[in-house]
Motif scaffolding. Structure first.
Motif, PDB file in Angstrom:
ATOM      1  N   LYS A  37      92.075 -42.376  47.907  1.00 15.07           N
ATOM      2  CA  LYS A  37      90.805 -42.762  48.502  1.00 15.07           C
ATOM      3  C   LYS A  37      90.755 -44.284  48.630  1.00 15.07           C
ATOM      4  N   ILE A  38      90.072 -44.777  49.656  1.00 19.63           N
ATOM      5  CA  ILE A  38      89.860 -46.205  49.848  1.00 19.63           C
ATOM      6  C   ILE A  38      88.455 -46.543  49.347  1.00 19.63           C
ATOM      7  N   LEU A  39      88.365 -47.591  48.521  1.00 18.53           N
ATOM      8  CA  LEU A  39      87.074 -48.061  48.035  1.00 18.53           C
ATOM      9  C   LEU A  39      86.898 -49.526  48.413  1.00 18.53           C
ATOM     10  N   LYS A  40      85.655 -49.889  48.724  1.00 15.53           N
ATOM     11  CA  LYS A  40      85.313 -51.265  49.096  1.00 15.53           C
ATOM     12  C   LYS A  40      84.232 -51.793  48.155  1.00 15.53           C
ATOM     13  N   LYS A  41      83.864 -53.037  48.380  1.00 15.37           N
ATOM     14  CA  LYS A  41      82.850 -53.703  47.567  1.00 15.37           C
ATOM     15  C   LYS A  41      81.627 -52.817  47.354  1.00 15.37           C
ATOM     16  N   ASN A  42      81.146 -52.776  46.109  1.00 14.37           N
ATOM     17  CA  ASN A  42      79.963 -52.009  45.678  1.00 14.37           C
ATOM     18  C   ASN A  42      80.210 -50.509  45.579  1.00 14.37           C
ATOM     19  N   GLU A  43      81.462 -50.050  45.718  1.00 12.40           N
ATOM     20  CA  GLU A  43      81.774 -48.636  45.532  1.00 12.40           C
ATOM     21  C   GLU A  43      82.474 -48.466  44.182  1.00 12.40           C
ATOM     22  N   SER A  44      82.465 -47.236  43.674  1.00 11.62           N
ATOM     23  CA  SER A  44      83.045 -46.995  42.352  1.00 11.62           C
ATOM     24  C   SER A  44      83.666 -45.612  42.272  1.00 11.62           C
ATOM     25  N   THR A  45      84.433 -45.416  41.198  1.00  7.71           N
ATOM     26  CA  THR A  45      85.029 -44.108  40.937  1.00  7.71           C
ATOM     27  C   THR A  45      85.117 -43.894  39.432  1.00  7.71           C
ATOM     28  N   TYR A  46      85.133 -42.640  39.050  1.00  7.86           N
ATOM     29  CA  TYR A  46      85.261 -42.231  37.645  1.00  7.86           C
ATOM     30  C   TYR A  46      86.634 -41.595  37.462  1.00  7.86           C
ATOM     31  N   ILE A  47      87.364 -42.032  36.431  1.00 12.79           N
ATOM     32  CA  ILE A  47      88.680 -41.480  36.111  1.00 12.79           C
ATOM     33  C   ILE A  47      88.553 -40.711  34.793  1.00 12.79           C
ATOM     34  N   PRO A  48      88.539 -39.380  34.830  1.00  7.37           N
ATOM     35  CA  PRO A  48      88.426 -38.615  33.587  1.00  7.37           C
ATOM     36  C   PRO A  48      89.660 -38.780  32.689  1.00  7.37           C
ATOM     37  N   GLN A  49      89.455 -38.597  31.420  1.00  9.43           N
ATOM     38  CA  GLN A  49      90.549 -38.623  30.433  1.00  9.43           C
ATOM     39  C   GLN A  49      91.649 -37.656  30.864  1.00  9.43           C
ATOM     40  N   GLY A  50      92.908 -38.117  30.806  1.00  8.72           N
ATOM     41  CA  GLY A  50      94.047 -37.265  31.119  1.00  8.72           C
ATOM     42  C   GLY A  50      94.441 -37.191  32.583  1.00  8.72           C
ATOM     43  N   VAL A  51      93.650 -37.773  33.483  1.00 13.04           N
ATOM     44  CA  VAL A  51      93.945 -37.712  34.914  1.00 13.04           C
ATOM     45  C   VAL A  51      94.863 -38.882  35.300  1.00 13.04           C
ATOM     46  N   ILE A  52      95.922 -38.583  36.020  1.00 15.75           N
ATOM     47  CA  ILE A  52      96.841 -39.612  36.502  1.00 15.75           C
ATOM     48  C   ILE A  52      96.113 -40.463  37.538  1.00 15.75           C
ATOM     49  N   HIS A  53      96.273 -41.796  37.410  1.00 11.40           N
ATOM     50  CA  HIS A  53      95.558 -42.689  38.307  1.00 11.40           C
ATOM     51  C   HIS A  53      96.290 -44.010  38.530  1.00 11.40           C
ATOM     52  N   CYS A  54      95.885 -44.683  39.613  1.00  9.76           N
ATOM     53  CA  CYS A  54      96.461 -45.980  39.975  1.00  9.76           C
ATOM     54  C   CYS A  54      95.476 -46.677  40.908  1.00  9.76           C
ATOM     55  N   ILE A  55      95.481 -47.994  40.882  1.00  7.84           N
ATOM     56  CA  ILE A  55      94.683 -48.779  41.824  1.00  7.84           C
ATOM     57  C   ILE A  55      95.595 -49.813  42.464  1.00  7.84           C
ATOM     58  N   GLU A  56      95.470 -49.948  43.785  1.00 13.00           N
ATOM     59  CA  GLU A  56      96.324 -50.847  44.547  1.00 13.00           C
ATOM     60  C   GLU A  56      95.464 -51.722  45.453  1.00 13.00           C
ATOM     61  N   ASN A  57      95.805 -52.994  45.549  1.00 15.51           N
ATOM     62  CA  ASN A  57      95.112 -53.908  46.450  1.00 15.51           C
ATOM     63  C   ASN A  57      95.767 -53.818  47.819  1.00 15.51           C
ATOM     64  N   ILE A  58      95.049 -53.257  48.784  1.00 16.89           N
ATOM     65  CA  ILE A  58      95.589 -53.135  50.139  1.00 16.89           C
ATOM     66  C   ILE A  58      94.993 -54.186  51.078  1.00 16.89           C
ATOM     67  N   GLY A  59      94.203 -55.096  50.521  1.00 16.20           N
ATOM     68  CA  GLY A  59      93.588 -56.142  51.321  1.00 16.20           C
ATOM     69  C   GLY A  59      94.418 -57.416  51.356  1.00 16.20           C
ATOM     70  N   LYS A  60      93.892 -58.424  52.032  1.00 12.13           N
ATOM     71  CA  LYS A  60      94.576 -59.717  52.163  1.00 12.13           C
ATOM     72  C   LYS A  60      94.126 -60.718  51.104  1.00 12.13           C
ATOM     73  N   ASN A  61      93.043 -60.406  50.396  1.00 14.52           N
ATOM     74  CA  ASN A  61      92.505 -61.279  49.351  1.00 14.52           C
ATOM     75  C   ASN A  61      92.581 -60.575  48.001  1.00 14.52           C
ATOM     76  N   ASP A  62      92.293 -61.320  46.926  1.00 11.59           N
ATOM     77  CA  ASP A  62      92.293 -60.708  45.593  1.00 11.59           C
ATOM     78  C   ASP A  62      91.317 -59.540  45.536  1.00 11.59           C
ATOM     79  N   LEU A  63      91.712 -58.514  44.814  1.00  6.98           N
ATOM     80  CA  LEU A  63      90.860 -57.365  44.526  1.00  6.98           C
ATOM     81  C   LEU A  63      90.287 -57.580  43.134  1.00  6.98           C
ATOM     82  N   GLU A  64      88.970 -57.563  43.030  1.00  6.01           N
ATOM     83  CA  GLU A  64      88.322 -57.728  41.731  1.00  6.01           C
ATOM     84  C   GLU A  64      87.556 -56.459  41.407  1.00  6.01           C
ATOM     85  N   ILE A  65      87.834 -55.935  40.214  1.00  7.32           N
ATOM     86  CA  ILE A  65      87.144 -54.722  39.771  1.00  7.32           C
ATOM     87  C   ILE A  65      86.602 -54.930  38.360  1.00  7.32           C
TER      88      ILE A  65
END
Length: 93
Positions: A37-65
Motif C-alpha cells: 500500500k502507498i501512504l502519504k502525509k497524515n495517513e497511518s497503518t497498524y502492524i499487528p504482532q507477528g505480521v511481516i512488514h517493511c516500509i520503503e521511501n519511494i519519494g524524492k525527499n526524506d520520509l519521516e514517520i
C-alpha cells in the motif's frame, strides 16, 4: 524515523509487539503481510504482532514517520529480520 529516498527498512516481524506508523512527511510504500500500500502525509497503518512488514521511501525527499510500539518487549531483540539491506544479524531474545 527518517528514511532517505530509495531506502527501506528491513523486511521483518516482531514476536512480542505491534506498531502504528504515521506518515509525517513523504511517500511510503508499505508491505504488510502479502499486501502492499502507498501512504502519504497524515495517513497511518497498524502492524499487528507477528505480521511481516517493511516500509520503503519511494519519494524524492526524506520520509519521516512516527512509530508507536506496543507490547511486552520493546527491544531490538524482538526484531526478526527476513531481508535486511544493511546486513544486520538477528539478536537473540
Amino acid at each position: 524515523l527518517t528514511i532517505k529516498p530509495r531506502h527501506r527498512l528491513s523486511l521483518q516481524f516482531h514476536k512480542f509487539r505491534s506498531e502504528h506508523w504515521v506518515i509525517v512527511e513523504g511517500i511510503a510504500k508499505i508491505t504488510k503481510g502479502e499486501a502492499k500500500k502507498i501512504l502519504k502525509k497524515n495517513e497511518s497503518t497498524y502492524i499487528p504482532q507477528g505480521v511481516i512488514h517493511c516500509i520503503e521511501n519511494i519519494g524524492k525527499n526524506d520520509l519521516e514517520i512516527i512509530e508507536v510500539q506496543m507490547g511486552k518487549i520493546l527491544k531490538e531483540s524482538d526484531i526478526v529480520r527476513l531481508d535486511d539491506p544493511y546486513k544486520r544479524k538477528n539478536s537473540e531474545s
